[in-house]
Design an enzyme around this catalytic site. Sequence first.
Site, PDB file in Angstrom:
ATOM      1  N   ASP A 287      17.951  -0.580   7.082  1.00  0.00           N
ATOM      2  CA  ASP A 287      18.536   0.738   7.392  1.00  0.00           C
ATOM      3  C   ASP A 287      17.929   1.308   5.558  1.00  0.00           C
ATOM      4  O   ASP A 287      19.247   2.282   5.267  1.00  0.00           O
ATOM      5  CB  ASP A 287      19.228   1.548   8.256  1.00  0.00           C
ATOM      6  CG  ASP A 287      19.150   3.385   8.064  1.00  0.00           C
ATOM      7  OD1 ASP A 287      18.426   3.833   7.427  1.00  0.00           O
ATOM      8  OD2 ASP A 287      20.347   3.345   8.326  1.00  0.00           O
TER       9      ASP A 287
ATOM     10  N   HIS B 227      15.961   5.561   7.405  1.00  0.00           N
ATOM     11  CA  HIS B 227      15.642   6.776   8.543  1.00  0.00           C
ATOM     12  C   HIS B 227      15.080   7.779   7.554  1.00  0.00           C
ATOM     13  O   HIS B 227      14.616   9.028   8.289  1.00  0.00           O
ATOM     14  CB  HIS B 227      16.323   6.453   9.379  1.00  0.00           C
ATOM     15  CG  HIS B 227      18.186   7.120   9.269  1.00  0.00           C
ATOM     16  ND1 HIS B 227      18.648   6.431   8.655  1.00  0.00           N
ATOM     17  CD2 HIS B 227      18.676   8.332   8.755  1.00  0.00           C
ATOM     18  CE1 HIS B 227      20.499   7.475   9.058  1.00  0.00           C
ATOM     19  NE2 HIS B 227      19.223   7.944   8.928  1.00  0.00           N
TER      20      HIS B 227
ATOM     21  N   SER C 129      23.419  11.148   5.228  1.00  0.00           N
ATOM     22  CA  SER C 129      23.426   9.696   5.504  1.00  0.00           C
ATOM     23  C   SER C 129      22.674   9.232   4.401  1.00  0.00           C
ATOM     24  O   SER C 129      22.470  10.316   3.930  1.00  0.00           O
ATOM     25  CB  SER C 129      22.075   9.694   6.625  1.00  0.00           C
ATOM     26  OG  SER C 129      22.526   9.572   7.598  1.00  0.00           O
TER      27      SER C 129
END
Length: 394
Positions: A67, A37, A140
């Site tokens: 992911d 992402h 992230s």
Amino acid sequence: MVTSISTDIKASGRTRGGPSGSGFIISTDGYVLTNHHVVAEAETIKVHLKDGRVFTAKKVGEDEDADVALLKIEASNLKAAKIGSLDALKPGAWVLAFGAPFGLEHSVSAGIVSGKGRSLRWNQYVPFIQSDVAINSGNSGGPLVNINGEVVGINSQILSSNGGSIGLSFSIPIDLAMDVAQQLKAGGKVARGYIGVGIQDVSDEIAASFGLDRPRGALIGSVEKGGPADKAGLKAGDVITGVDGQKIEDSGELPFLIGAVKPGKSAKIELLRDGKVKTLSVTVGAKKADDEVASSDSTGNKQRRLGVVVGELTDEQRVDAAADGGILVRDVEDGPAADAGIRPGDIILSINRQPVSSVSQFRELVSKLPAGKSVPVHVVTRGNARFLVLRVPE
């Protein structure tokens, strides 16, 4: 050597700044792991190293289900992260999260592991590591590191009511991430196992109605015709309790256990059927997109005991629902059917484990239901088959 990652996205002929995140180097020749992402829509990806150097990265491949994204920068003699093992990681163990929260590069936060193998509804193929480490926007893709300095996970997401960290952080296990990275490096895509079943949780009521000692396993609500599970003999109503010796307590554990099996390989499926333990061998297929079917109206009759109006299925409706039998729910009044969650448009396939193929048969079966007891009802709702528990009135 921990990195931060920035991206640019082109839209409507203009370039704008995309999401920023973190990552880490997994090989001395410049392979970098991060989240899908972070780089999903990126036209340009910049990798910022701790020593101040900035590289334009090439996207080797990405896997939305896990992911995970694999990047490559043209550099050599880099210092790669030390990869750890998930086996020794236990709840209560101290961990560190590295990254660039809100653009603050080379930041670190500390916490403990809250749990392993967490299943999140929106990502069924990852058994997440849950921790209370502070993770915020920009973290992230960064590494989750144990007290030995070994990477055990990739920081991926949080649960929060305000957008900031509240102690519910989730990381992708490093063994899964490295397997994905190897597949992306080899072929640019990931092969994920699939057997073709729809599943649901086993509640207290469902466990009791199926004669289980306690809620556990994954209840099969539907089996794709001609799919791997169908060919192996799995049936709706089976409760899967293990895969290749690994026990399943929660239905959310099944997708990532099956997903981890390479297509073409066999998996031993342990299940309960009519109270008996069985083991079936399933040749796992490749994951594919789910198909959706819909049902339409028909004529029918009212079943007063349950408060439901039912009708026969047309041939077209039966084909659309991929059902051998079943009847259509035309209307639902206040009563046992509504309380169970049965809605207009549903298709009832069985009640109290007895297949239903006509309205007259349904009436007969309902008339014989034990008063005051809970019985399972197998229904198709908007193409998804599931079991509900219906309380028969006194």
